[in-house]
Design a protein around this motif. Structure first.
Motif, short mmCIF file in Angstrom:
data_model
loop_
_atom_site.label_atom_id
_atom_site.label_comp_id
_atom_site.label_asym_id
_atom_site.label_seq_id
_atom_site.Cartn_x
_atom_site.Cartn_y
_atom_site.Cartn_z
N GLY A 5 1.14 -1.09 -0.33
CA GLY A 5 0.08 0.27 0.19
C GLY A 5 1.17 1.13 -0.10
O GLY A 5 0.18 2.11 0.41
N LEU A 25 -5.93 2.83 -4.13
CA LEU A 25 -5.13 2.65 -2.99
C LEU A 25 -4.71 4.10 -2.60
O LEU A 25 -4.58 4.71 -3.14
CB LEU A 25 -4.15 2.11 -2.93
N TYR A 275 -3.35 -3.90 2.42
CA TYR A 275 -3.29 -2.52 1.36
C TYR A 275 -4.84 -2.11 1.90
O TYR A 275 -5.39 -1.84 3.00
CB TYR A 275 -4.59 -3.56 0.43
N ALA A 277 -6.86 0.97 2.01
CA ALA A 277 -8.04 2.17 0.56
C ALA A 277 -9.24 2.79 1.56
O ALA A 277 -9.14 2.42 2.72
CB ALA A 277 -8.14 0.65 -0.27
#
Length: 462
Positions: A5, A25, A275, A277
């Protein structure tokens, strides 16, 4: 786990409609994890660290609480309770000390977000702690860290020492004559201490067991004083929110679940990792970013928030991963621990292993959880080995029902969730264990499903 990320792109993107999945992201907390000195004060300052603190200390504490409420930050520890509202519950003018306790006892199977955050970016938490203490008028904060993660403990101690030396903690941290002390406490490895009141008992030197509520921690928490208990990610998100503004924060995610968050993607995926997001992204989009399931395999089932949340199937790939979306699908967002399992996985075996964990970690304080998880393990082991009868499927559902909502804390609910959901979606697989006198995924134990498990699972990479 690897980190995926940390792209340079930090502007907000909606959760859908992008041609390039990586543009979904929104690295904020994880933006600089790949830098060798990201955990140091110098590395944190280089990217604007402690800039939000100056802005926050210039605000009235009540105005700061209102600002966080208006931004819509929700607790990132599982329940999703509004952070600003939790701060607001602290009574003012009561003449008692107020405490902030950060729950870093990350123990949920499949969850891996707070530990890498603390390892790579501990100063984001410390800055968030100082801001939160200013808001709730606290002069002593605690971080309760899972004791097994010694490298993280060492880095956290280093970061706290740097903050003291720089004056962000200590006698005048909150202004002239307004001191702030920060204590790092290493737990002894009990899953139950992730429950906030059991954590408080452990912090006080008692055996970690949940407390009866009321009174709630906001009224009588640590040392019987008003206490806020927040998750690591919740507090670490505050500096960016204050620095860049509530409108920036609300530009990400959904209306009721705004902002950015860390998703822990693990299991049978090509590239597991963290990740970061916007809330509301889907598992399909996250799998697109991570290269999908491992080559040649299909998604069978997954957990949206760790093993204590009802599992979902390939039919739920497009469910928005926010609190409302996952709730409407019949599960919980929880800690956003996305464990993905392919068609080679035996559901009964996975649920049995999870239930063994909950039986082992039950504190034993209440009968439904203490006795119920024990008997669930016995029955599930018999089912997995093909030694049970069809009536035992109804029996495990009945035992889970006697635990769910009837135990002293949420551990019992978490133990029951995989039982209910796996029976809902994969009852035929349970029955195959009985018909074949063993696990259909183990040729040495069973002749059932000679042609292999059902291939009616979505090919994610198609």
């Amino acid at each position: 786990m690897t980190h995926d990320g940390g792209q340079d792109e930090t502007s907000a993107h909606p959760a859908g409609g992008e041609a390039d999945p990586q543009k979904l992201l929104t690295p904020v907390l994880s933006a600089h994890w790949d830098e060798s000195d990201s955990y140091t004060l110098a590395g944190y300052r280089r990217h604007g660290g402690y800039r939000a603190l100056r802005k926050a200390l210039a605000m009235d504490p009540d105005d700061l609480i209102a600002y966080v409420k208006e931004a819509g930050l929700r607790g990132r520890g599982g329940a999703g309770f509004p952070t600003g509202m939790k701060w607001q519950f602290i009574p003012q003018g009561d003449g008692k000390p107020h405490y902030l306790v950060v729950n870093a006892d990350e123990s949920e199977p499949g969850t891996c977000k707070d530990i890498p955050l603390l390892f790579a970016n501990p100063h984001s938490l410390i800055e968030g702690i100082v801001i939160a203490c200013h808001a709730i008028r606290s002069h002593h904060a605690f971080i309760y860290l899972r004791g097994e993660v010694v490298p993280v403990l060492r880095r956290l101690h280093l970061a706290v020492r740097e903050a003291y030396e720089a004056g962000y903690l200590g006698p005048d941290a909150l202004g002239p004559g307004k001191g702030l002390e920060l204590t790092v406490h290493a737990g002894a490895g009990a899953y139950i201490c992730g429950e906030e009141t059991a954590l408080l008992d452990s912090l006080e030197g008692r055996r970690g067991q949940p407390r009866l509520r009321p009174p709630f921690p906001a009224v009588a928490g640590l040392y019987a004083c008003p206490t806020v208990v927040n998750n690591v990610e919740s507090i670490a998100s505050v500096p960016a929110l204050v620095d860049k503004g509530k409108d920036w924060f609300r530009s990400m995610g959904s209306e009721k679940s705004p902002g950015f968050t860390l998703y822990s993607l693990s299991g049978h995926v090509a590239r597991p990792g963290q990740y970061e997001a916007p809330l509301g992204i889907t598992l399909r989009q996250l799998l697109d970013m991570s290269g999908g399931m491992r080559p040649g395999h299909r998604l069978k089932f997954w957990t949206p928030g760790g093993s204590s949340t009802p599992l979902l199937t390939d039919e739920h790939l497009d469910v928005p991963l926010d609190y409302e979306g996952v709730g409407n699908a019949g599960s919980m967002l929880g800690t956003k621990a996305l464990q993905c399992f392919d068609e080679t996985t035996c559901v009964v075996r996975a649920v049995t292993r999870w239930t063994e964990f909950y039986a082992h970690e039950s504190c034993g304080k209440c009968t439904p959880c203490r006795e119920g998880t024990y008997w669930l393990v016995q029955l599930l082991r018999d089912i997995e080995a093909g030694k049970a009868g069809h009536a035992d499927l109804d029996k495990i559902a009945d035992i889970a029902d006697n635990i769910n909502g009837k135990s002293f804390c949420a551990l019992g609910d978490g133990a029951a969730s995989p039982i209910f959901s796996s029976l809902q979606y994969f009852r035929d697989e349970y029955e195959a264990h009985l018909a074949g006198r063993g696990c259909p995924f183990d040729p040495e134990k069973s002749t059932a499903w000679a042609d292999g498990p059902s291939s009616a699972h979505l090919e994610v990479n198609a």
